[in-house]
Design an enzyme around this catalytic site. Structure first.
Site, mmCIF file in Angstrom:
data_model
loop_
_atom_site.group_PDB
_atom_site.id
_atom_site.type_symbol
_atom_site.label_atom_id
_atom_site.label_comp_id
_atom_site.label_asym_id
_atom_site.label_seq_id
_atom_site.Cartn_x
_atom_site.Cartn_y
_atom_site.Cartn_z
ATOM 1 C CB ILE A 1 1.777 -17.271 -6.991
ATOM 2 C CG1 ILE A 1 1.503 -16.076 -6.234
ATOM 3 C CG2 ILE A 1 2.901 -16.708 -8.016
ATOM 4 C CD1 ILE A 1 2.632 -15.843 -5.141
ATOM 5 C CG HIS B 1 -3.309 -14.838 -4.854
ATOM 6 N ND1 HIS B 1 -2.055 -15.614 -4.829
ATOM 7 C CD2 HIS B 1 -3.285 -14.242 -3.786
ATOM 8 C CE1 HIS B 1 -1.350 -15.291 -3.523
ATOM 9 N NE2 HIS B 1 -2.327 -14.298 -3.017
ATOM 10 C CG ASP C 1 -5.695 -13.387 -0.026
ATOM 11 O OD1 ASP C 1 -5.745 -12.264 -0.910
ATOM 12 O OD2 ASP C 1 -4.817 -13.905 0.401
ATOM 13 N N GLY D 1 -0.733 -18.837 -0.290
ATOM 14 C CA GLY D 1 0.018 -19.521 0.521
ATOM 15 C C GLY D 1 -0.898 -20.349 1.378
#
Length: 284
Positions: A207, A192, A187, A210
């Site tokens: 961040i 991120h 990803d 998830g």
């Protein structure tokens, strides 16, 4: 452009051949925080090739996620990716995932639900090898502004948090560099990693993925309540309820039941702000 539900559901699945080996599994586990302490025998089953087992949530990154969201490009789905949110994830494993393997993975839109102000597209990926089915992944994708087309609202998967105290509560620290390591499993979203991009998205810093929190939570449940035996896990689902920042601490509360563990996850440093909700681990 509104979603054409009939066309989306009738579209042929996208097909991809994927492969992985022990290095992919080890990298994924390290991205979840495995290997601390590095010589702990319980951690070596996630990090040392001679003892390696595979967490079922590896299915979300196997083959570097090559087919995971392929259904979003199906006929009938033409949406603004800026309005897209990953709302929930379910993994069901049909048998333990091998440390090294090759598989054929297919992906398609399995359902489209009308939530009023948003549409929910359920993207399903299924993987099989020469011995048969391996896993089924369902990603729930919320598309803001695409609801109100008169479709089915869909099932409610909300879980009522038990009124009693959790049977177990554990905390897991997130390293400052954890998102940088986890993204190497496939990803590459700059949200991120790139502070400037994160600011454009409305965050003061990058961040955590998830799905990284998702994997960390399953590992915590496995190690705490399932004697570290990943082969006991049959299914795992969650709803993404909030963001996590590298450097924070996850508080993972667990309630045990009949072959199931219900879980909530919060961010300790932000007054237990919700992170994962409606989370359930099914096991033998």
């Amino acid at each position: 452009m509104p979603i054409d539900v009939s066309a989306a559901l009738a579209a042929e699945p996208r097909r991809a051949e994927i492969g992985w080996d022990h290095k992919d599994v080890q990298l994924y586990h390290l991205g979840l925080g495995a290997g601390t302490p590095a010589t702990d025998p319980d951690e070596l089953r996630y990090t040392l090739e001679s003892r390696l087992q595979v967490l079922p949530c590896f299915a979300t990154v196997a083959g570097a996620g090559t087919a995971a969201f392929g259904g979003m490009s199906a006929p009938g789905i033409d949406v603004d990716l800026a309005a897209v949110l990953h709302g929930g994830q379910t993994v069901r494993v049909h048998r333990p995932i091998p440390v090294t393997g090759r598989a054929v993975q297919t992906s398609k839109a399995a359902a489209v639900y009308d939530k009023g102000k948003a549409a929910v597209i359920v993207l399903r990926t299924e993987a099989s090898d020469d011995d048969g089915p391996l896993w089924t992944n369902d990603a729930e994708i919320f598309v803001r502004g695409e609801g109100g087309f008169g479709g089915e609202r869909g099932p409610s998967d909300r879980l009522t948090v038990p009124e009693r105290s959790p049977d177990r509560t554990v905390e897991r620290a997130i390293r400052e560099d954890q998102a940088l390591l986890y993204r190497l499993s496939g990803d590459w979203n700059p949200l991120h990693a790139d502070p400037a991009f994160a600011k454009l998205a409305g965050f003061d810093r990058p961040i955590l993925h998830g799905l990284c929190t998702y994997g960390m939570t399953l590992k915590a449940v496995t190690d705490t309540l399932l004697e570290g035996d990943v082969s006991r896990i049959t299914a795992y689902r969650t709803r993404f309820a909030g963001v996590v920042f590298p450097g924070e601490t996850l508080r993972i509360r667990m309630w045990t039941g009949d072959c199931r563990v219900q879980v909530t996850v919060t961010a300790v440093e932000r007054d237990d702000a919700p992170v994962l909700a409606d989370t359930l681990v099914e096991h033998s």
